[in-house]
Design an enzyme around this catalytic site. Structure first.
Site, PDB file in Angstrom:
ATOM      1  N   ASP A 152       1.894  25.729  18.425  1.00  0.00           N
ATOM      2  CA  ASP A 152       2.411  24.505  18.940  1.00  0.00           C
ATOM      3  C   ASP A 152       2.781  25.376  20.858  1.00  0.00           C
ATOM      4  O   ASP A 152       3.721  25.804  20.342  1.00  0.00           O
ATOM      5  CB  ASP A 152       3.168  23.441  18.751  1.00  0.00           C
ATOM      6  CG  ASP A 152       3.678  22.437  18.348  1.00  0.00           C
ATOM      7  OD1 ASP A 152       2.646  21.401  19.570  1.00  0.00           O
ATOM      8  OD2 ASP A 152       4.650  22.103  19.322  1.00  0.00           O
ATOM      9  N   ASP A 357       0.836  20.974  27.970  1.00  0.00           N
ATOM     10  CA  ASP A 357       1.517  21.312  26.544  1.00  0.00           C
ATOM     11  C   ASP A 357      -0.008  20.989  25.660  1.00  0.00           C
ATOM     12  O   ASP A 357      -0.774  20.248  26.052  1.00  0.00           O
ATOM     13  CB  ASP A 357       1.929  19.976  26.023  1.00  0.00           C
ATOM     14  CG  ASP A 357       2.479  20.178  24.976  1.00  0.00           C
ATOM     15  OD1 ASP A 357       2.959  21.274  24.055  1.00  0.00           O
ATOM     16  OD2 ASP A 357       2.011  18.766  24.371  1.00  0.00           O
TER      17      ASP A 357
END
Length: 477
Positions: A152, A357
């Site tokens: 992530d 992201d």
């Protein structure tokens, strides 16, 4: 005189014709609806504890090292759910994640000295529900025990569930036991590593550092902050600061923990930059149309020669996220009026801006920019049959029984890099009946987020040494 006038007019015409113009951008591209459907839960692209995972225990510390790993979508850890259920769950996770990121971005970044005894102050992580979108398999400890870890870019801390458990959620692999590893070591409360934590505690009896991370939905992980060896294929990386969670609660979708790839100093790239030359990249495949695995690369091999780069911006308030400068957006070959750099500006105190992201699915644009872009797309798509809204999508079409359709092009204009999106990156199926929706959404937050649906098929290069992010089309081959 007449000849001079003609020469001037010829020169003037040549000058204007030679200027770069948005009119040279294509206005439409073809989408083939029947070739894209909702992705189902697919088998893993690697075998648990296979020999290729175990590899050798190379100790090389050369800066020229590179590691390539396969990535799988988090849906692969979910069984007995229909494609429609998986997609609905993905949008629900996405909404919570965006809310968490917006909350974190609106807070001021502070560093806390370690607290003694129990502690409850927490950091709202960019990771919602403890579950990013993609995961890989890596070894923890010595001897290496292989587990699924979420990757992530919106989080920094590396952590996993550890025995003995006060509370542990269900995961796909046996819970890691640090007592069975010869390379596990706790971190003292006075260590610089402990002081880097945004929320640190101290076990007064053992004088060891404690960590805590909380998520937007109430999930959390708490435990010992330690160092451990991580194994990636044939590469062992020593002394990585890892949260060893003994109290973990929430919806973590079967993975053992998280490998944070954020921009902060405690993320995996932040800790191991010297070894991999501060470079990594990933390419996320369109799961509805490809059986190829997604991948992540660490080291010099991560940098694609065809990538177009845009500078990274620094946020004085928050160092986790990757901020970039978005100058504008084109739809159908024309710049969208009013969607300019000032709309997306990151101000001097860290408000606003645009981040890249990997764990957010749908790109969110601040609402005025989204409305202008959406309206331009609707005008360019007026020949397509409209359908009712779906979830957060307010621009949908009925493409059932259509072999191919023409849709307006979409180009994101970053500073130094124009990223032209394939049609499948912004018009996506949302059910099994031929409904496709424009895969952007507005946000009331000042922060805009470029999500992973729009990143599909590009190799997204994070060159932290050069302080830049690059986009290479067709990068998954």
């Amino acid at each position: 005189m007449e000849e001079t006038k003609k020469a001037f007019l010829f020169t003037l015409c040549f000058f204007f014709l030679s200027l770069p113009s948005l009119s040279s951008l294509p206005s439409f591209q073809t989408l083939i609806p029947n070739s894209h459907s909702l992705p189902s839960s697919t088998p893993f692209s690697f075998k648990p504890n296979s020999e290729s995972d175990l590899g050798s225990e190379s100790e090389s510390e050369s800066g020229s090292e590179s590691i390539t790993l396969n990535l799988d979508h988090i849906d692969a850890l979910t069984t007995n759910r229909t494609p429609q259920e998986l997609f609905t769950s993905r949008l629900q996770r996405d909404s919570k994640r965006v809310k968490s990121i917006a909350t974190l971005a609106s807070q001021r970044n502070t560093t806390h000295a370690p607290r003694t005894g129990t502690f409850s102050s927490s950091v709202v992580s960019g990771l919602s529900q403890g579950s990013g979108e993609y995961f890989t398999r890596l070894g923890v400890g010595t001897p290496a025990r292989y587990v699924y870890m979420v990757l992530d870019t919106g989080s920094d801390i590396v952590w996993l569930q550890c025995a003995p458990c006060k509370r542990c959620y269900s995961q796909s692999d046996p819970i890691y036991d640090p007592r069975k590893s010869t390379t596990y070591s706790t971190i003292s409360c006075s260590s610089p590593l402990c002081k880097r934590l945004d929320s640190a505690g101290c076990n007064t009896r053992r004088r060891t550092c404690l960590y805590q991370v909380s998520y937007g939905d109430g999930s959390f992980t708490v435990g010992d902050f330690s160092t451990e060896t991580l194994t990636f294929r044939r590469n062992r990386v020593k002394g990585v600061a890892v949260g060893c969670g003994h109290d973990n609660e929430g919806l973590f979708v079967g993975a053992a923990g998280l490998l944070g790839l954020g921009k902060g100093k405690l993320s995996f790239p932040g800790q191991t930059g010297h070894r991999f030359n501060q470079k990594f990249s990933y390419c996320l495949v369109d799961r509805s149309a490809s059986s190829k695995p997604s991948s992540v690369v660490f080291g010099n091999a991560a940098v694609s020669r065809t990538a177009k780069f845009t500078p990274l911006l620094s946020n004085p308030k928050l160092d986790t996220f990757y901020y970039v400068e978005l100058l504008g957006i084109s739809v159908g070959g024309t710049r969208v009026p009013g969607v300019t750099a000032s709309v997306f500006k990151l101000d001097s105190i860290g408000n606003g801006g645009v981040i890249i992201d990997s764990g957010t699915s749908v790109t969110r644009l601040i609402r005025p920019a989204y409305i202008a872009m959406r309206d331009a797309f609707r005008v360019g798509s007026r020949t397509l049959k409209r359908a009712t809204d779906f979830s957060l999508f307010d621009t949908c079409f009925d493409l059932s029984n259509q072999n191919e359709v023409k849709v307006p092009t979409v180009v994101l204009h970053f500073r130094g890099a124009d990223v032209s999106l394939p049609a499948t990156n912004y018009l996506i199926p949302v059910d099994t009946n031929g409904k496709f929706c424009f895969a952007f959404a507005g946000t009331m937050s000042g922060l805009s987020i470029i999500g992973n649906i729009q990143q599909q098929g590009f190799r997204v290069v994070y060159d932290l040494a050069g302080s830049r992010v690059g986009f290479a089309p067709r990068g998954c081959v």
